[in-house]
Design an enzyme around this catalytic site. Structure first.
Site, PDB file in Angstrom:
ATOM      1  N   ALA A  96      70.252 -32.110  35.999  1.00 35.81           N
ATOM      2  CA  ALA A  96      69.466 -33.270  35.599  1.00 35.81           C
ATOM      3  C   ALA A  96      70.404 -34.436  35.274  1.00 35.81           C
ATOM      4  O   ALA A  96      71.603 -34.248  35.079  1.00 35.81           O
ATOM      5  CB  ALA A  96      68.617 -32.924  34.374  1.00 35.81           C
ATOM      6  N   GLY A 132      69.099 -28.178  36.583  1.00 37.97           N
ATOM      7  CA  GLY A 132      67.899 -28.539  37.319  1.00 37.97           C
ATOM      8  C   GLY A 132      68.043 -28.330  38.811  1.00 37.97           C
ATOM      9  O   GLY A 132      67.059 -28.061  39.502  1.00 37.97           O
ATOM     10  N   GLU A 166      67.320 -24.761  39.353  1.00 41.32           N
ATOM     11  CA  GLU A 166      65.883 -24.576  39.157  1.00 41.32           C
ATOM     12  C   GLU A 166      65.085 -25.115  40.336  1.00 41.32           C
ATOM     13  O   GLU A 166      64.058 -24.533  40.721  1.00 41.32           O
ATOM     14  CB  GLU A 166      65.465 -25.253  37.854  1.00 41.32           C
ATOM     15  CG  GLU A 166      65.985 -24.528  36.619  1.00 41.32           C
ATOM     16  CD  GLU A 166      65.848 -25.318  35.336  1.00 41.32           C
ATOM     17  OE1 GLU A 166      65.417 -24.736  34.339  1.00 41.32           O
ATOM     18  OE2 GLU A 166      66.187 -26.526  35.342  1.00 41.32           O
ATOM     19  N   GLU A 226      73.151 -25.367  30.901  1.00 37.43           N
ATOM     20  CA  GLU A 226      72.591 -26.212  29.846  1.00 37.43           C
ATOM     21  C   GLU A 226      73.092 -25.828  28.454  1.00 37.43           C
ATOM     22  O   GLU A 226      73.226 -26.675  27.581  1.00 37.43           O
ATOM     23  CB  GLU A 226      71.057 -26.137  29.874  1.00 37.43           C
ATOM     24  CG  GLU A 226      70.405 -26.780  31.083  1.00 37.43           C
ATOM     25  CD  GLU A 226      70.192 -25.813  32.231  1.00 37.43           C
ATOM     26  OE1 GLU A 226      69.382 -26.125  33.111  1.00 37.43           O
ATOM     27  OE2 GLU A 226      70.850 -24.741  32.254  1.00 37.43           O
TER      28      GLU A 226
END
Length: 259
Positions: A67, A110, A113, A133
């Protein structure tokens, strides 16, 4: 308005579209605008009868390195709640056509993911997957603790999530996270080849089969079998079923029309 952070190529092969994440200076970091553009492009392709399978890639260096941390760093919990960034991910999860991630380089946070939001993953030998993360004081929030655990099991998922360790493409293959590892010069080509194989089949059957496989993660075995059976029966209302079975009897290649 043309997308700024993705590029969309239709018919890179018959009935196959390719979306490329395109923030190379940021290693394709997933900011709100990129994810919104991706959602809109996927919804448009899902509604396009000429497209039957979708390939999603970044570039050779990174699928997506995570992200956009700069976009989130100073936000409060209320800011995050109001922004509701994961509603975009929920919309992408509802895409009915098969999606194949073509991954090279980093697929982290992300980015990892997002690959798991796809239905299949083809990776280059340079691919690295991870949920780091924890190293910046948070945890996965777009499915990393849930889809990763379902894909590779509790022990491996715990190690990746709690230490932030990256795994190689070969480790990801051995763990069952991805479908195939190929040389870096072939990963996109192989993903398009896989998408083409699927796109040559009945689009109705493909959609219903995808739906049934995904249902297995959300329900009991008994309920899943009931759902599978209903979809199986429903396909007998389709012209593609008649064409497919008649072609088999006549020993010829079927011509599927998605009806």
């Amino acid at each position: 308005m043309l997308p700024q952070f993705i590029t969309v190529h239709q018919n890179v092969a018959p009935h196959v579209a390719h979306i490329r994440l395109n923030r190379p200076n940021e290693l394709n970091a997933l900011n709100l605008q990129l994810m919104g553009e991706l959602r809109d492009a996927l919804k448009a392709l899902d509604a396009d009868d000429d497209i039957r399978a979708i390939v999603l890639s970044g570039n050779d260096k990174a699928f997506a390195a995570g992200a956009d941390i700069r976009e989130m760093a100073n936000k409060s919990a209320i800011d995050m709640f109001i922004t509701d960034q994961f509603s975009t991910w929920d919309a992408i999860k509802k895409i009915k056509k098969p999606m194949i991630a073509a991954v090279s380089g980093f697929a982290l946070g992300g980015g990892c993911e997002l690959t798991m939001l796809c239905d299949m993953i083809v990776a280059s030998e340079t691919a690295r997957f991870g949920q780091p993360e924890i190293k910046i004081g948070v945890m996965p929030g777009a499915g990393g603790t849930q889809r990763l655990t379902r894909a590779i099991g509790k022990a491996r998922a715990m190690e990746m999530v709690l230490t932030g360790r990256f795994i190689t493409a070969q480790e990801a293959l051995d763990a069952g996270l991805i479908n195939k590892v190929v040389p870096v010069e072939l990963y996109l080509q192989e993903a398009i080849k896989l998408a083409s194989e699927i796109a040559a089949l009945s689009p109705l059957a493909v959609k219903m089969a995808k739906e049934a496989v995904l249902k297995s993660f959300d329900t009991t075995l008994e309920e899943g079998l009931h759902f599978e059976r209903k979809n199986f029966y429903l396909l007998f209302a389709a012209e593609d079923q008649k064409e497919g079975m008649q072609a088999f009897v006549e020993k010829r290649a079927p011509v599927f029309k998605g009806r």
